[in-house]
Motif scaffolding. Structure first.
Motif, mmCIF file in Angstrom:
data_model
loop_
_atom_site.group_PDB
_atom_site.id
_atom_site.type_symbol
_atom_site.label_atom_id
_atom_site.label_comp_id
_atom_site.label_asym_id
_atom_site.label_seq_id
_atom_site.Cartn_x
_atom_site.Cartn_y
_atom_site.Cartn_z
ATOM 1 N N ASN A 239 48.698 44.336 44.232
ATOM 2 C CA ASN A 239 49.081 45.298 43.500
ATOM 3 C C ASN A 239 50.027 44.898 42.557
ATOM 4 N N THR A 240 50.725 44.005 42.666
ATOM 5 C CA THR A 240 51.697 43.639 41.821
ATOM 6 C C THR A 240 51.233 43.021 40.534
ATOM 7 N N ARG B 103 49.514 45.862 38.573
ATOM 8 C CA ARG B 103 50.578 46.626 37.641
ATOM 9 C C ARG B 103 50.832 45.520 36.438
ATOM 10 N N GLU B 104 51.143 44.550 36.613
ATOM 11 C CA GLU B 104 51.636 43.698 35.767
ATOM 12 C C GLU B 104 50.583 43.447 34.526
ATOM 13 N N THR C 135 48.026 45.673 33.876
ATOM 14 C CA THR C 135 47.817 46.891 33.286
ATOM 15 C C THR C 135 49.052 47.234 32.125
ATOM 16 N N SER D 296 54.893 51.830 34.711
ATOM 17 C CA SER D 296 55.921 51.009 35.510
ATOM 18 C C SER D 296 56.346 51.843 36.662
ATOM 19 N N PHE E 293 50.152 51.266 42.060
ATOM 20 C CA PHE E 293 48.714 50.673 42.023
ATOM 21 C C PHE E 293 47.983 50.140 43.091
#
Length: 179
Positions: free
Chosen positions: A56-57, A60-61, A63, A84, A88
């Motif tokens: 998920n991290t 996110r990064e 995206t 942010s 996600f």
């Protein structure tokens, strides 16, 4: 796109609004070409990491690092701020990537219900031209609307026009249902 992949919806809806959508998987070719022609080093590095070990991290990064691909320069900061804050889920992303995105084809085209399809005129991911050039979507019950000076997030780039398009659609829908 999930709505157009579910033909059972038509008999259960009074209207349909599609935003930043496509009639088939061809949007991926356009997006891939855009990425190829406009490389972002950070996004490429994160994509490689995500491919090897999705999380998920990292999603996110990735995206957020890819935000320039789907925003205008004037809305980039605002879009990054919103992204942010979002949750996600890499598992749903991978499911869609493996089971939907590459093979997607609309399984129905609204024949009866009032349908609004809109996108930003600067959306490189799912440009409205995919619908406006698709003959099967040229119907009296389907409105196709461009949002000016807008990206893949037209409500953030031009909220006034998005609001106006919704007002017009709701008035049309009201008349359509009443008539």
């Amino acid at each position: 796109m999930f709505a157009l992949a579910t033909p059972e919806l038509e008999n259960n809806l009074l209207g349909l609004v599609l935003m930043d959508s496509a009639p088939n998987a061809s949007w991926q070719n356009l997006f891939t070409e855009n990425v190829k022609n406009n490389p972002l080093a950070e996004a490429e590095t994160l994509h490689e990491k995500y491919e090897k070990n999705p999380s998920n991290t990292l999603l996110r990064e990735l995206t957020i690092a890819s935000a320039p691909y789907f925003s205008t320069s004037t809305s980039l900061e605002k879009i990054i701020k919103v992204l942010s804050l979002l949750p996600f889920n890499y598992k749903s992303h991978l499911w869609a990537e493996n089971n939907f995105d590459r093979t997607y084809q609309a399984k129905w085209i609204p024949e009866k219900i009032p349908t609004l399809i809109f996108s930003g005129d600067q959306d490189p991911i799912t440009p409205l031209i995919l619908f406006s050039q698709a003959q099967e979507f040229q119907r009296q019950n389907i409105w196709i609307r461009d949002i000016k000076n807008a990206s893949h997030f037209p409500w953030m780039d031009n909220p006034a026009q998005v609001n106006q398009v919704f007002v017009e659609y709701c008035q049309w829908l009201e008349g359509y249902v009443a008539g």
